[in-house]
Scaffold this motif. Sequence first.
Motif, PDB file in Angstrom:
ATOM      1  N   GLY A 212       0.762  -1.191   0.102  1.00 48.53           N
ATOM      2  CA  GLY A 212      -0.046   0.006   0.117  1.00 48.53           C
ATOM      3  C   GLY A 212       0.799   1.349  -0.016  1.00 48.53           C
ATOM      4  N   PHE A 213       2.092   1.025   0.244  1.00 47.36           N
ATOM      5  CA  PHE A 213       2.964   2.242   0.192  1.00 47.36           C
ATOM      6  C   PHE A 213       4.157   1.897  -0.995  1.00 47.36           C
ATOM      7  N   PRO A 214       3.840   2.642  -2.057  1.00 42.13           N
ATOM      8  CA  PRO A 214       4.647   2.189  -3.441  1.00 42.13           C
ATOM      9  C   PRO A 214       5.911   2.726  -3.250  1.00 42.13           C
ATOM     10  N   LEU A 215       6.789   1.785  -2.490  1.00 46.52           N
ATOM     11  CA  LEU A 215       8.077   2.385  -2.351  1.00 46.52           C
ATOM     12  C   LEU A 215       8.799   1.011  -1.989  1.00 46.52           C
ATOM     13  N   THR A 216      10.052   1.039  -2.413  1.00 45.91           N
ATOM     14  CA  THR A 216      10.999  -0.116  -1.936  1.00 45.91           C
ATOM     15  C   THR A 216      12.235   0.436  -1.782  1.00 45.91           C
ATOM     16  N   VAL A 217      12.776   0.015  -0.431  1.00 45.67           N
ATOM     17  CA  VAL A 217      13.979   0.481  -0.089  1.00 45.67           C
ATOM     18  C   VAL A 217      14.981  -0.389   0.336  1.00 45.67           C
ATOM     19  N   GLN A 218      16.168  -0.492  -0.309  1.00 45.85           N
ATOM     20  CA  GLN A 218      16.865  -1.879   0.004  1.00 45.85           C
ATOM     21  C   GLN A 218      18.552  -1.466  -0.197  1.00 45.85           C
ATOM     22  N   THR A 219      19.337  -2.273   0.443  1.00 44.29           N
ATOM     23  CA  THR A 219      20.799  -2.127  -0.106  1.00 44.29           C
ATOM     24  C   THR A 219      21.079  -3.576  -0.942  1.00 44.29           C
ATOM     25  N   VAL A 220      22.044  -3.472  -1.735  1.00 39.80           N
ATOM     26  CA  VAL A 220      22.182  -4.534  -2.551  1.00 39.80           C
ATOM     27  C   VAL A 220      23.848  -4.843  -2.727  1.00 39.80           C
ATOM     28  N   THR A 221      24.435  -6.189  -2.387  1.00 40.95           N
ATOM     29  CA  THR A 221      25.718  -6.165  -2.346  1.00 40.95           C
ATOM     30  C   THR A 221      26.047  -7.090  -3.583  1.00 40.95           C
ATOM     31  N   PHE A 222      27.143  -6.685  -4.301  1.00 35.95           N
ATOM     32  CA  PHE A 222      27.534  -7.561  -5.486  1.00 35.95           C
ATOM     33  C   PHE A 222      29.020  -7.952  -5.187  1.00 35.95           C
ATOM     34  N   ALA A 223      29.388  -9.353  -5.138  1.00 35.05           N
ATOM     35  CA  ALA A 223      30.717  -9.631  -5.251  1.00 35.05           C
ATOM     36  C   ALA A 223      31.598  -8.958  -6.360  1.00 35.05           C
ATOM     37  N   PRO A 224      32.870  -9.040  -6.312  1.00 33.58           N
ATOM     38  CA  PRO A 224      33.778  -8.200  -7.718  1.00 33.58           C
ATOM     39  C   PRO A 224      33.476  -9.231  -8.680  1.00 33.58           C
ATOM     40  N   GLY A 225      32.926  -8.700  -9.717  1.00 35.47           N
ATOM     41  CA  GLY A 225      32.938  -9.233 -11.017  1.00 35.47           C
ATOM     42  C   GLY A 225      31.542  -9.603 -11.264  1.00 35.47           C
ATOM     43  N   THR A 226      30.496  -9.560 -10.243  1.00 30.65           N
ATOM     44  CA  THR A 226      29.190 -10.102 -10.511  1.00 30.65           C
ATOM     45  C   THR A 226      28.302  -8.914 -11.564  1.00 30.65           C
ATOM     46  N   ARG A 227      27.785  -9.420 -12.299  1.00 30.15           N
ATOM     47  CA  ARG A 227      27.064  -8.747 -13.534  1.00 30.15           C
ATOM     48  C   ARG A 227      25.517  -8.960 -13.233  1.00 30.15           C
ATOM     49  N   SER A 228      24.736  -7.800 -13.693  1.00 28.01           N
ATOM     50  CA  SER A 228      23.280  -7.949 -13.595  1.00 28.01           C
ATOM     51  C   SER A 228      22.860  -8.387 -15.055  1.00 28.01           C
ATOM     52  N   THR A 229      21.695  -8.575 -15.300  1.00 32.07           N
ATOM     53  CA  THR A 229      21.214  -8.815 -16.554  1.00 32.07           C
ATOM     54  C   THR A 229      21.191  -7.405 -17.214  1.00 32.07           C
ATOM     55  N   ILE A 230      20.736  -7.092 -18.368  1.00 31.90           N
ATOM     56  CA  ILE A 230      20.151  -5.704 -18.880  1.00 31.90           C
ATOM     57  C   ILE A 230      18.919  -5.517 -18.715  1.00 31.90           C
ATOM     58  N   HIS A 231      18.362  -4.499 -17.983  1.00 29.04           N
ATOM     59  CA  HIS A 231      16.960  -4.477 -17.570  1.00 29.04           C
ATOM     60  C   HIS A 231      16.696  -3.005 -17.514  1.00 29.04           C
ATOM     61  N   ASN A 232      15.296  -2.849 -17.527  1.00 28.10           N
ATOM     62  CA  ASN A 232      14.700  -1.565 -16.957  1.00 28.10           C
ATOM     63  C   ASN A 232      14.086  -1.825 -15.549  1.00 28.10           C
ATOM     64  N   HIS A 233      13.410  -0.978 -15.038  1.00 25.31           N
ATOM     65  CA  HIS A 233      12.821  -1.315 -13.779  1.00 25.31           C
ATOM     66  C   HIS A 233      11.102  -1.167 -13.816  1.00 25.31           C
ATOM     67  N   GLY A 234      10.794  -0.593 -14.874  1.00 22.32           N
ATOM     68  CA  GLY A 234       9.313  -0.407 -15.096  1.00 22.32           C
ATOM     69  C   GLY A 234       8.850   0.649 -13.867  1.00 22.32           C
ATOM     70  N   THR A 235       9.621   1.299 -13.302  1.00 21.09           N
ATOM     71  CA  THR A 235       9.344   2.372 -12.310  1.00 21.09           C
ATOM     72  C   THR A 235      10.358   3.301 -12.226  1.00 21.09           C
ATOM     73  N   TRP A 236      10.336   4.357 -11.664  1.00 18.04           N
ATOM     74  CA  TRP A 236      11.795   5.039 -11.480  1.00 18.04           C
ATOM     75  C   TRP A 236      12.425   4.464 -10.229  1.00 18.04           C
ATOM     76  N   GLY A 237      13.940   4.918 -10.345  1.00 17.47           N
ATOM     77  CA  GLY A 237      14.709   4.412  -9.343  1.00 17.47           C
ATOM     78  C   GLY A 237      15.773   5.352  -9.155  1.00 17.47           C
ATOM     79  N   ILE A 238      16.455   5.213  -7.672  1.00 12.93           N
ATOM     80  CA  ILE A 238      17.543   5.869  -7.528  1.00 12.93           C
ATOM     81  C   ILE A 238      18.576   5.125  -6.660  1.00 12.93           C
TER      82      ILE A 238
END
Length: 203
Positions: free
Chosen positions: A93-119
Motif C-alpha cells: 500500500g506504500f508504493p516504495l521499496t528501499v533496499q541495499t544490494v551487495t555484489f561480489a567483485p565481477g558479478t554482473r546484472s542482466t540488462i534491464h529496466n525497472h518499470g518504475t523510477w529508481g535511485i
Amino acid sequence: MKGKDWLLTGDGQYQACKSVREWDLLRENYRLYRFLTEVEDILNSVDDEASRLPELQMLVRRLIVNSYWVRSQYLEPSPKTGTSVSLLYDELGFPLTVQTVTFAPGTRSTIHNHGTWGIVAVLKGQEKNTFWQRTHSPEFQDKIEQTGELTLFPGDIISFVPDAIHSVEAVGDEPTVTFNVYGETDPKERFEFDSVTDKARNF
Ligand SMILES: [Fe+2]
C-alpha cells in the motif's frame, strides 16, 4: 560522502545533475523514517513521479550523508550467486521499496529496466553501469544498442526514469554496495533484454 549526481533517461543518455553541497545536507537525526515521510509527501503531491527525481535524489543524498545506520545495513554477498539484498522498507500500500544490494567483485546484472523510477547510491566499491537504448528495428521490436558506460564510486547517485535500460557490474576488488529506492513497479513494463537474441521478457 561526496559524489556526483546523474540521471539516465529512456533514450540511454546520461547527464550530470546539479548537486547540493554536502554542508547544506547535514541534519541531526535524519533517519530512515524522516526520509520515507518526505518521499511520501513528494509522491503524494504529483501524478508524474519521475518528474520529481531531482528532489528525491537530493533526499537520498541527505539520507546517506546523515545516517550511519543506513550506510551500514548491508549483507555480505552470497557465495552462490555473488549478490545479496537487504530489504530496509517494503510495505503493502506504500508504493516504495528501499533496499541495499551487495555484489561480489565481477558479478554482473542482466540488462534491464525497472518499470518504475529508481535511485541508486553507491555506498562502497565501484559499479560499472552500461547504458542501453531500444532501437525498435522493424524486425526486432526489442532490439537494443549500447549508448554509454559510466563507473560510479562511493557517494555517486544515479536516477533512472521507468524505461531507462542499464546493466551493472561490480568492478574493483571489494564488493559493491548500493542503496536503492524504487517506486511501484509496473510488471507489464519491466523487462530483461537479451542483446544477442534481441528479445525482451518480463521479469
Ligand atoms: Fe537496475
